[in-house]
Design a protein around this motif. Sequence first.
Motif, PDB file in Angstrom:
ATOM      1  N   PHE A   1       0.847  -1.186   0.000  1.00 49.89           N
ATOM      2  CA  PHE A   1       0.000   0.000   0.000  1.00 49.89           C
ATOM      3  C   PHE A   1       0.888   1.244   0.000  1.00 49.89           C
ATOM      4  O   PHE A   1       1.614   1.493   0.967  1.00 49.89           O
ATOM      5  N   GLU A   2       0.828   2.000  -1.074  1.00 57.27           N
ATOM      6  CA  GLU A   2       1.566   3.249  -1.202  1.00 57.27           C
ATOM      7  C   GLU A   2       0.600   4.335  -1.652  1.00 57.27           C
ATOM      8  O   GLU A   2      -0.558   4.059  -1.980  1.00 57.27           O
ATOM      9  N   GLY A   3       1.068   5.569  -1.681  1.00 61.66           N
ATOM     10  CA  GLY A   3       0.219   6.638  -2.175  1.00 61.66           C
ATOM     11  C   GLY A   3       0.475   7.961  -1.498  1.00 61.66           C
ATOM     12  O   GLY A   3       1.396   8.111  -0.684  1.00 61.66           O
TER      13      GLY A   3
ATOM     14  N   ARG B   1       3.209   1.191   3.596  1.00 61.85           N
ATOM     15  CA  ARG B   1       4.484   1.722   3.111  1.00 61.85           C
ATOM     16  C   ARG B   1       5.454   0.542   2.994  1.00 61.85           C
ATOM     17  O   ARG B   1       5.377  -0.421   3.751  1.00 61.85           O
ATOM     18  N   SER B   2       6.351   0.639   2.045  1.00 63.94           N
ATOM     19  CA  SER B   2       7.164  -0.520   1.709  1.00 63.94           C
ATOM     20  C   SER B   2       8.536  -0.083   1.221  1.00 63.94           C
ATOM     21  O   SER B   2       8.993   1.026   1.526  1.00 63.94           O
TER      22      SER B   2
ATOM     23  N   ARG C   1      15.554  -5.564   5.180  1.00 67.13           N
ATOM     24  CA  ARG C   1      14.623  -5.461   6.312  1.00 67.13           C
ATOM     25  C   ARG C   1      13.173  -5.678   5.899  1.00 67.13           C
ATOM     26  O   ARG C   1      12.316  -5.897   6.750  1.00 67.13           O
ATOM     27  N   TYR C   2      12.899  -5.644   4.608  1.00 71.36           N
ATOM     28  CA  TYR C   2      11.556  -5.952   4.128  1.00 71.36           C
ATOM     29  C   TYR C   2      11.375  -7.453   3.929  1.00 71.36           C
ATOM     30  O   TYR C   2      10.332  -8.015   4.268  1.00 71.36           O
ATOM     31  N   ILE C   3      12.404  -8.098   3.393  1.00 71.35           N
ATOM     32  CA  ILE C   3      12.313  -9.527   3.109  1.00 71.35           C
ATOM     33  C   ILE C   3      12.044 -10.341   4.377  1.00 71.35           C
ATOM     34  O   ILE C   3      11.310 -11.328   4.345  1.00 71.35           O
TER      35      ILE C   3
ATOM     36  N   VAL D   1       2.511  -4.869   8.230  1.00 73.75           N
ATOM     37  CA  VAL D   1       3.878  -4.432   8.510  1.00 73.75           C
ATOM     38  C   VAL D   1       3.973  -2.942   8.216  1.00 73.75           C
ATOM     39  O   VAL D   1       3.784  -2.514   7.074  1.00 73.75           O
ATOM     40  N   ALA D   2       4.233  -2.157   9.253  1.00 74.45           N
ATOM     41  CA  ALA D   2       4.410  -0.706   9.103  1.00 74.45           C
ATOM     42  C   ALA D   2       5.722  -0.346   9.795  1.00 74.45           C
ATOM     43  O   ALA D   2       5.751  -0.113  11.006  1.00 74.45           O
ATOM     44  N   LEU D   3       6.786  -0.340   9.039  1.00 69.93           N
ATOM     45  CA  LEU D   3       8.120  -0.185   9.618  1.00 69.93           C
ATOM     46  C   LEU D   3       8.439   1.281   9.926  1.00 69.93           C
ATOM     47  O   LEU D   3       8.085   2.174   9.158  1.00 69.93           O
TER      48      LEU D   3
END
Length: 255
Positions: free
Chosen positions: A35-37, A95-96, A79-81, A62-64
């Motif tokens: 989810f981006e935007g 966010r990603s 850190r995403y993987i 996941v919201a880092l």
Amino acid sequence: MKRSEYEADLAKLHAELVKLQFWIKEAGKRIVVVFEGRDAAGKGGVIKRLTERVSPRSFRVVALPAPTKRERSQIYFQRYIEHFPAAGEVVIFDRSWYNRAGVERVMEFCTDEQYERFLRITPAWEKDIIDSGIILIKYWFEVSKEEQTRRFTQRIDDPRKTWKLSPMDLESHRRWYDYSKARDAMFAATDTDISPWYVVQANDKRRARLNCIRHFLGLIPYEEVERKKVTLPDRQKAHGYEEPDYPYKLVPQRY
């Protein structure tokens, strides 16, 4: 859209999400949703409705936070993987890795070389993710300048929403066109046939939530899993048990 109509449609979609949850577990599928935007575009509201009727053990959000000093020394995607799903799981990134193409680019938190390398290698990296069997879905939420301003103003005035207003949000409002240019470059580099971006028109929050969830369900070829009929068992006998006269510290009933 009237609230009654919205809630009725949302209830139907929630029932389908539960069916999807059983199917994902049965089939051992792995799904990643990005989810981006625009800031204040309503991503969090959609994520909340997407997950509120399913198990948090199956649908993980996941919201880092900002990367630590150690994480900044790692390979960017590392850190995403580590949050990617195992069999039977859906992982939703609020966010990603696309932070690098957005806020990091606009706010100059990364170098030009890091940014250009990200745009260059991300399509191949995402193809490898998909080739490994993961279903990857990417959503971009778009709102008008006027609607973003209205929502930010509401956050300033509503004590329930002040936590949503960060210095980065204020900068995203000021730098609208810098973010537009970053979005355009991101789409040009990473909107591929195998890993496309799906754009949610989010000026109307209720319609955006319903449209996004329905679209998400439509992308997954799930089937209803046959389940045994549940029968509530009889409660056991007391066999002499009596409630103790214990001085419980009861919560006051003020409502």
